[in-house]
Design an enzyme around this catalytic site. Sequence first.
Site, PDB file in Angstrom:
ATOM      1  N   GLU A 119     -33.325 -12.734 -21.407  1.00 16.28           N
ATOM      2  CA  GLU A 119     -33.290 -11.287 -21.597  1.00 16.28           C
ATOM      3  C   GLU A 119     -34.551 -10.572 -21.120  1.00 16.28           C
ATOM      4  OE1 GLU A 119     -30.817  -9.471 -22.494  1.00 16.28           O
ATOM      5  OE2 GLU A 119     -29.402 -11.000 -23.149  1.00 16.28           O
ATOM      6  N   SER A 168       2.417 -19.642  -4.137  1.00 10.23           N
ATOM      7  CA  SER A 168       3.068 -18.785  -3.144  1.00 10.23           C
ATOM      8  C   SER A 168       2.922 -17.299  -3.439  1.00 10.23           C
ATOM      9  CB  SER A 168       4.552 -19.136  -3.045  1.00 10.23           C
ATOM     10  OG  SER A 168       4.733 -20.427  -2.513  1.00 10.23           O
TER      11      SER A 168
END
Length: 710
Positions: free
Chosen positions: A104, A378
């Site tokens: 952080e 597909s």
Amino acid sequence: MEKRSQRSHQQQRSPKKGNATKHKTLLGIAIVLLVMLTGIGCGFLTASMNTKSDLADDIRPPASSLVYDANGNEIATIHAAENRMPVKLDQVPKNLQDAFVAVEDNRFYDHIGVDPRGIARAIWANLRGRTVSEGGSTITQQLAKNAYLTQDRTLKRKIQEVFLALRLEHQYTKSEILELYLNQIYFGQGAYGVQAAARTYFGKDVEDLTLNECAMLAGIPKSPNYYSPLNNLQAAQERKSTVLDQMVKYGYLDSATAEKTKTEKLDLVKPDPKSEDKGEASYFVDYVTQKLIDKYGADAVYKDGLQVYTTIDMDMQRAAEKAMKGLPNGRKDSNGVMQPQGSLVAIDPHTGYVKAMVGGRGTDQFNRATMAERQPGSAFKPFVFAAALENKFTPSTVINDSPIKIGDWEPQNDEHTFSGPVTMRQVAQHSMNVPTVKIAQKLGIEKVLYYAEEMGITTLVKDGPHNDNNLSSALGGLTKGVTPLELTSAYGTFANKGVHVDPVVIVKVLDRNGKVIDEANPEQRNVISESSAAELTSMLQDVIRAGTGRRANIGRPAAGKTGTTSDYHDAWFVGYTPDLVASVWIGNDDNTSLGGIYGGTVPVTIWKNFMTEALKGIPAKDFEGAESSGGDSIGSLEDDKSTAVSKKSAEPAKKETKSTETKAKDDAKKQPQGQQPAAPQGQAPAAAPAPSGGGGAAPEPGSSVSKGRN
């Protein structure tokens, strides 16, 4: 006379002196602006903090946030109740302290509350379109914002944050600030502070956490709902690895320890299903909550009483939840979650508004609609067809469905047979693999990936040892996969005449006083031409009329595409009418085989049931757009001689002699017999030779490509 002399003197100055004068002038202006900004900031600070005698004791009264549907009806309350158990810093393991500082604010112990280096780094990363592991705000600034300020994104609030951070640094020691921060930060699941988080996720006190657990906790606050291991374990593990890498980078760990810790398993607390209130649209509400926390912070969502107006249509949502009850029951996994799981997403393609979202069976918090990255099979082929239509192909362009060898890979159709010359319309209608690969080879796979990205697919991997720059991507064999939300949004481009609109779930946000603080402004962009979108839609209408999606016929104009991976890990149907696009995905969470379920069966049935109910009472309409093609269009695609298979080697795969229509009828009667992979398991297709554009490394071993005809 004096002025003339000064002018003459200035004209005689050297360029170097002139530049120095300019620099001094700019420096002077910068100093004046800084003084003005400081004065304004001090004024804002004085006005907003004149009652703050002790920052540590200043806690704002909480108010719950309300969530509304598209019609303004309240559908959920985001409660302000907190699970918080403050602890002293000496009770917090050093590994957890170091992990937070590393990920952080690595200069926490060096700066004065504001870190110009960190701000510059974040700005530079944003300008270059990259992300950074550490943000521009310091731990002190985050504490100031979360504990004492609203989440308004205004200059006034940002200046207040800066001066509050400076005051905090003046009033408290670094250890005291870190202690306040670790007790303030939100970890998801209603847990505030490290002690509550330790109990929530690991069922133990914070002082008993291991390095593995510390690294996991330190990664959660970046996006609490997304990185919660109870919601999305895979994302949480990846974030844990990032934290460990940061700890190595800044000298808190050695690389060997970090690598060992990355592979360690977590003993997580199993949530009690009885304690979870799973109401209507629960996955959607959780997703909205995640978006709000990511943008405004947890305190704003749980304390500031936001009024959140969303896109959800509850009639469509109820239809979606009812349709998803058609999921077959298989087995329960090790977590007691019934498999297979599934998702359904419905979007208005013109506005991007998400009208319905189901992320599973409703018995857990993992939202598969937004978090699951699955192989599309597909269902990815329309991006190949779209790229082709934009590059002089037409639905009538003829491709030879014959054997082809690319490196060590010989792509196959589902039945390991070939049909000879077929049109691109027939390729789409019957989901033929080999002609699709030949089209992508001719175009170059980079064009296909470009159009997919422009339509909102963000999960494609473009570089690294395993990436999508290879021809197996044309059959949906991707490195990571796609999320149902993004795939649905991408198909919306076809329904919206080639214009893509980013998905929207939040229309506007008001504060507790009714003031609008944010409104949706989705990005729109033209991706393909209107004629290409119309031609592709016509091709995908044939998929429903007489192709692999015949069972999706809803008695009104509709288009769509089935998707089934070679090993039955994933089954899809994505379809649309002129005003609504919806996807259905089915798969096991552990990515095991569905045992024969493919896109043309259960997903199509669920899609049909949903669309029939969702569109009830809405008049049917035809797709708009002229089907046209340029005079220089490609009539037939010539085989690449370097990749064509000789007749001798092609003998095992006999040429299909049946007509395409006859084959479609035969296919409807057949059920798939076992696994028929289009590419060998664990063996990725090799790169296509230049200049076909199929270069690059292959997907991870085990990635699925489309099964072919469904």
